[in-house]
Write a protein that holds these residues in place. Structure first.
Motif, mmCIF file in Angstrom:
data_model
loop_
_atom_site.group_PDB
_atom_site.id
_atom_site.type_symbol
_atom_site.label_atom_id
_atom_site.label_comp_id
_atom_site.label_asym_id
_atom_site.label_seq_id
_atom_site.Cartn_x
_atom_site.Cartn_y
_atom_site.Cartn_z
ATOM 1 N N THR A 11 0.811 -1.100 -0.041
ATOM 2 C CA THR A 11 0.101 -0.076 -0.038
ATOM 3 C C THR A 11 1.031 1.227 0.017
ATOM 4 O OG1 THR A 11 -0.047 0.103 2.299
ATOM 5 C CG2 THR A 11 -1.886 -1.138 1.202
ATOM 6 N N ALA A 12 0.354 2.410 -0.313
ATOM 7 C CA ALA A 12 1.168 3.833 -0.247
ATOM 8 C C ALA A 12 1.534 3.977 1.203
ATOM 9 C CB ALA A 12 0.051 4.821 -0.772
ATOM 10 N N VAL A 13 2.440 4.711 1.303
ATOM 11 C CA VAL A 13 2.857 5.099 2.902
ATOM 12 C C VAL A 13 2.010 6.207 3.170
ATOM 13 C CG1 VAL A 13 4.501 6.373 4.009
ATOM 14 C CG2 VAL A 13 5.470 4.805 2.097
ATOM 15 N N SER A 14 1.238 5.990 4.282
ATOM 16 C CA SER A 14 0.387 6.799 4.726
ATOM 17 C C SER A 14 0.905 8.192 5.600
ATOM 18 C CB SER A 14 -0.660 6.293 5.768
ATOM 19 O OG SER A 14 -0.029 5.750 6.987
ATOM 20 N N PHE A 15 0.048 9.131 5.671
ATOM 21 C CA PHE A 15 0.577 10.207 6.692
ATOM 22 C C PHE A 15 1.262 9.609 7.992
ATOM 23 C CE2 PHE A 15 -1.325 13.172 3.913
ATOM 24 C CZ PHE A 15 -0.386 14.495 3.968
ATOM 25 N N ALA A 16 0.550 8.681 8.745
ATOM 26 C CA ALA A 16 0.782 8.106 9.792
ATOM 27 C C ALA A 16 1.966 7.526 9.918
ATOM 28 C CB ALA A 16 -0.383 7.185 10.267
ATOM 29 N N ASP A 17 2.300 6.686 8.644
ATOM 30 C CA ASP A 17 3.552 5.849 8.581
ATOM 31 C C ASP A 17 4.668 6.962 8.616
ATOM 32 O OD1 ASP A 17 2.371 3.443 8.256
ATOM 33 O OD2 ASP A 17 2.013 3.783 6.303
ATOM 34 N N TYR A 18 4.687 8.152 7.844
ATOM 35 C CA TYR A 18 5.724 8.804 7.350
ATOM 36 C C TYR A 18 5.828 9.711 8.789
ATOM 37 C CZ TYR A 18 8.522 12.290 5.253
ATOM 38 O OH TYR A 18 9.796 13.015 4.767
ATOM 39 N N ASP A 19 4.678 10.075 9.378
ATOM 40 C CA ASP A 19 4.780 10.980 10.642
ATOM 41 C C ASP A 19 5.819 10.337 11.789
ATOM 42 O OD1 ASP A 19 3.485 12.835 9.381
ATOM 43 O OD2 ASP A 19 1.684 12.425 10.692
ATOM 44 N N ARG A 20 5.700 8.922 11.599
ATOM 45 C CA ARG A 20 6.390 8.040 12.651
ATOM 46 C C ARG A 20 7.904 8.218 12.281
ATOM 47 N NH1 ARG A 20 1.810 4.667 12.992
ATOM 48 N NH2 ARG A 20 2.320 3.550 11.102
ATOM 49 N N PHE A 21 8.041 8.200 10.934
ATOM 50 C CA PHE A 21 9.502 8.470 10.514
ATOM 51 C C PHE A 21 10.126 9.585 11.001
ATOM 52 C CE2 PHE A 21 11.245 10.316 6.543
ATOM 53 C CZ PHE A 21 12.697 10.031 6.884
ATOM 54 N N ALA A 22 9.186 10.495 10.604
ATOM 55 C CA ALA A 22 9.546 11.970 10.623
ATOM 56 C C ALA A 22 9.821 12.166 12.258
ATOM 57 C CB ALA A 22 8.764 12.802 10.597
ATOM 58 N N GLU A 23 9.307 11.739 13.130
ATOM 59 C CA GLU A 23 9.653 11.815 14.717
ATOM 60 C C GLU A 23 10.692 11.086 14.942
ATOM 61 O OE1 GLU A 23 5.656 10.506 16.520
ATOM 62 O OE2 GLU A 23 4.839 12.354 15.660
ATOM 63 N N ALA A 24 11.019 9.774 14.677
ATOM 64 C CA ALA A 24 12.053 9.158 14.709
ATOM 65 C C ALA A 24 13.274 9.740 14.389
ATOM 66 C CB ALA A 24 12.019 7.673 14.354
ATOM 67 N N THR A 25 13.366 10.470 13.088
ATOM 68 C CA THR A 25 14.321 11.032 12.474
ATOM 69 C C THR A 25 14.765 12.522 12.561
ATOM 70 O OG1 THR A 25 13.403 11.139 10.400
ATOM 71 C CG2 THR A 25 14.707 9.026 10.857
ATOM 72 N N ASP A 26 13.784 13.059 13.335
ATOM 73 C CA ASP A 26 13.791 14.566 13.503
ATOM 74 C C ASP A 26 13.844 15.398 12.106
ATOM 75 O OD1 ASP A 26 14.077 14.626 16.268
ATOM 76 O OD2 ASP A 26 16.192 14.358 16.167
ATOM 77 N N ARG A 27 12.757 14.687 11.126
ATOM 78 C CA ARG A 27 12.489 15.334 9.822
ATOM 79 C C ARG A 27 11.161 16.121 9.979
ATOM 80 N NH1 ARG A 27 15.030 13.848 5.237
ATOM 81 N NH2 ARG A 27 16.947 12.266 5.664
ATOM 82 N N LYS A 28 11.197 17.122 9.289
ATOM 83 C CA LYS A 28 9.834 17.957 9.277
ATOM 84 C C LYS A 28 8.804 17.090 8.583
ATOM 85 C CE LYS A 28 8.287 22.352 7.436
ATOM 86 N NZ LYS A 28 7.226 21.750 6.836
ATOM 87 N N LYS A 29 7.469 17.182 9.310
ATOM 88 C CA LYS A 29 6.385 16.304 8.557
ATOM 89 C C LYS A 29 5.770 17.329 7.617
ATOM 90 C CE LYS A 29 4.989 14.387 13.128
ATOM 91 N NZ LYS A 29 3.862 14.461 14.165
ATOM 92 N N PRO A 30 5.085 16.982 6.605
ATOM 93 C CA PRO A 30 4.377 17.445 5.782
ATOM 94 C C PRO A 30 3.406 18.298 6.263
ATOM 95 C CG PRO A 30 4.496 15.305 4.981
ATOM 96 C CD PRO A 30 5.099 15.281 6.416
ATOM 97 N N ASP A 31 3.425 19.829 5.870
ATOM 98 C CA ASP A 31 2.458 20.549 6.455
ATOM 99 C C ASP A 31 0.873 20.503 5.811
ATOM 100 O OD1 ASP A 31 4.179 21.773 8.351
ATOM 101 O OD2 ASP A 31 4.765 23.194 6.981
ATOM 102 N N ASP A 32 0.969 20.509 4.672
ATOM 103 C CA ASP A 32 -0.151 20.337 3.718
ATOM 104 C C ASP A 32 -0.812 19.060 3.157
ATOM 105 O OD1 ASP A 32 -2.422 21.437 2.487
ATOM 106 O OD2 ASP A 32 -1.060 22.459 0.879
ATOM 107 N N ASP A 33 -1.961 18.660 3.682
ATOM 108 C CA ASP A 33 -2.561 17.308 3.394
ATOM 109 C C ASP A 33 -3.618 17.816 2.041
ATOM 110 O OD1 ASP A 33 -4.728 18.594 4.214
ATOM 111 O OD2 ASP A 33 -4.923 17.002 5.907
#
Length: 69
Positions: A11-33
Motif C-alpha cells: 500500500t502507499a505510505v500513509s501520513f501516519a507511517d511517514y509521521d512516525r518516520f519524521a518523529e524518529a529521525t527529526d525530519r519535518k512532517k508535511p504541513d499540507d494535506d
C-alpha cells in the motif's frame, strides 16, 4: 539480467507511517494535506530525498531492503 531481492510495500505510505518516520529521525512532517486529511491517507508533498530516507529508515526498522520502485 537478475534483479537483487528487495521488499515493496503493498500500500502507499500513509501520513501516519511517514509521521512516525519524521518523529524518529527529526525530519519535518508535511504541513499540507491538500484538504484530503491525514491519518491513513497516502502521504503527499514529500521530497525525493525524504522518500529515499524513508525507504532507508524502513529497511533499518524491518531488516528488509526497501527502495523506491
Amino acid at each position: 539480467m537478475t534483479v537483487p531481492a528487495f521488499a515493496l510495500g503493498r500500500t502507499a505510505v500513509s501520513f501516519a507511517d511517514y509521521d512516525r518516520f519524521a518523529e524518529a529521525t527529526d525530519r519535518k512532517k508535511p504541513d499540507d494535506d491538500a484538504g484530503w486529511g491525514r491519518g491513513e491517507r497516502p502521504v503527499i508533498r514529500v521530497s525525493l530525498g525524504d522518500a529515499r530516507a524513508y525507504a532507508a529508515w524502513l529497511s533499518e526498522q524491518t531488516g528488509q531492503r526497501y527502495r523506491l520502485p
